[in-house]
Design a protein around this motif. Structure first.
Motif, PDB file in Angstrom:
ATOM      1  N   SER A 177      -0.288 -28.658 -48.761  1.00 36.92           N
ATOM      2  CA  SER A 177       0.519 -28.463 -49.384  1.00 36.92           C
ATOM      3  C   SER A 177       1.164 -26.684 -48.939  1.00 36.92           C
ATOM      4  N   GLY A 178       1.095 -26.616 -47.593  1.00 39.56           N
ATOM      5  CA  GLY A 178       1.779 -25.677 -47.272  1.00 39.56           C
ATOM      6  C   GLY A 178       1.216 -24.297 -47.067  1.00 39.56           C
ATOM      7  N   LEU A 179      -0.190 -24.539 -47.518  1.00 43.40           N
ATOM      8  CA  LEU A 179      -0.497 -23.061 -48.012  1.00 43.40           C
ATOM      9  C   LEU A 179      -1.430 -22.877 -46.757  1.00 43.40           C
ATOM     10  N   THR A 180      -1.710 -23.948 -45.626  1.00 44.06           N
ATOM     11  CA  THR A 180      -2.439 -23.430 -44.563  1.00 44.06           C
ATOM     12  C   THR A 180      -1.579 -23.520 -43.565  1.00 44.06           C
ATOM     13  N   LYS A 181      -1.679 -22.932 -42.420  1.00 40.24           N
ATOM     14  CA  LYS A 181      -1.100 -23.192 -41.196  1.00 40.24           C
ATOM     15  C   LYS A 181      -2.076 -22.406 -39.927  1.00 40.24           C
ATOM     16  N   TYR A 182      -2.359 -22.735 -38.863  1.00 37.60           N
ATOM     17  CA  TYR A 182      -2.641 -22.874 -37.467  1.00 37.60           C
ATOM     18  C   TYR A 182      -1.601 -22.725 -36.809  1.00 37.60           C
ATOM     19  N   TYR A 183      -1.955 -22.889 -35.637  1.00 42.97           N
ATOM     20  CA  TYR A 183      -1.090 -21.777 -34.637  1.00 42.97           C
ATOM     21  C   TYR A 183      -2.084 -22.049 -33.358  1.00 42.97           C
ATOM     22  N   ALA A 184      -1.164 -22.844 -31.456  1.00 34.07           N
ATOM     23  CA  ALA A 184      -1.956 -22.771 -30.891  1.00 34.07           C
ATOM     24  C   ALA A 184      -1.401 -20.801 -29.565  1.00 34.07           C
ATOM     25  N   ASP A 185      -2.345 -20.329 -29.646  1.00 31.66           N
ATOM     26  CA  ASP A 185      -2.222 -18.877 -29.174  1.00 31.66           C
ATOM     27  C   ASP A 185      -0.923 -18.995 -28.773  1.00 31.66           C
ATOM     28  N   SER A 186      -0.453 -20.451 -27.923  1.00 34.57           N
ATOM     29  CA  SER A 186       0.448 -19.986 -26.251  1.00 34.57           C
ATOM     30  C   SER A 186       1.842 -20.313 -27.835  1.00 34.57           C
ATOM     31  N   VAL A 187       1.812 -20.472 -28.625  1.00 31.71           N
ATOM     32  CA  VAL A 187       2.761 -20.796 -29.648  1.00 31.71           C
ATOM     33  C   VAL A 187       2.892 -19.211 -30.658  1.00 31.71           C
ATOM     34  N   LYS A 188       1.619 -18.798 -31.179  1.00 33.45           N
ATOM     35  CA  LYS A 188       1.904 -17.924 -32.301  1.00 33.45           C
ATOM     36  C   LYS A 188       2.607 -16.298 -31.844  1.00 33.45           C
ATOM     37  N   GLY A 189       3.350 -16.718 -33.130  1.00 37.96           N
ATOM     38  CA  GLY A 189       4.784 -15.404 -33.083  1.00 37.96           C
ATOM     39  C   GLY A 189       5.819 -15.926 -32.732  1.00 37.96           C
ATOM     40  N   ARG A 190       6.064 -16.921 -31.645  1.00 36.96           N
ATOM     41  CA  ARG A 190       6.751 -17.354 -31.610  1.00 36.96           C
ATOM     42  C   ARG A 190       7.497 -18.615 -33.089  1.00 36.96           C
ATOM     43  N   PHE A 191       6.963 -19.466 -32.692  1.00 29.87           N
ATOM     44  CA  PHE A 191       6.903 -21.024 -32.940  1.00 29.87           C
ATOM     45  C   PHE A 191       6.201 -20.644 -35.312  1.00 29.87           C
ATOM     46  N   THR A 192       7.214 -21.526 -36.278  1.00 29.97           N
ATOM     47  CA  THR A 192       7.023 -21.891 -37.440  1.00 29.97           C
ATOM     48  C   THR A 192       6.600 -22.900 -38.150  1.00 29.97           C
ATOM     49  N   ILE A 193       5.673 -23.236 -38.897  1.00 27.76           N
ATOM     50  CA  ILE A 193       5.988 -24.140 -39.325  1.00 27.76           C
ATOM     51  C   ILE A 193       5.645 -24.840 -40.313  1.00 27.76           C
TER      52      ILE A 193
END
Length: 123
Positions: free
Chosen positions: A54-70
């Motif tokens: 649905s696009g409502l849930t997203k997860y990020y690795a700590d190393s890219v959080k705040g820089r990458f967007t899925i």
């Protein structure tokens, strides 16, 4: 079967941006969770980001959080990875992956993989 084709990789200077795209085949794209992973030379493949169908849930690795967007566009059967403030340590082959289930961070959870696209960040 789902076929995935990544695009958008390239060479960029540190601090720059790239946007990766992954086009998926199939009529039920919205039922698949999608993930981005990367693999640097001599290293294991690692999780970068994942998004639910649905696009409502997203997860990020700590190393890219705040820089990458899925994100994803289900009408276009495409998932994106916007990468900003790139660092030399982001250099890797980036892979798109799909699973017909909830989004997870595990490499082993994903059933379908693209061929990868090279991202090189120069210092």
């Amino acid at each position: 079967q789902v076929q995935l084709v990544e695009s958008g990789g390239g060479l960029v200077q540190a601090g720059g941006s790239l946007r990766l795209s992954c086009a998926a085949s199939g009529r039920t794209f919205s039922s698949y969770a999608m993930g981005w992973f990367r693999q640097a030379p001599g290293k294991e493949r690692e999780f970068v980001a994942a998004i639910s169908g649905s696009g409502l849930t997203k997860y990020y690795a700590d190393s890219v959080k705040g820089r990458f967007t899925i994100s994803r566009g289900n009408a276009k059967n495409t998932v994106y990875l916007q990468m900003n403030s790139l660092k030399p340590e982001d250099t890797a082959v980036y892979y798109c992956a799909a699973r017909n289930n909830i989004a997870t961070r595990g490499v082993e959870d994903y059933e379908y993989w693209g061929q990868g696209t090279q991202v090189t960040v120069s210092s």
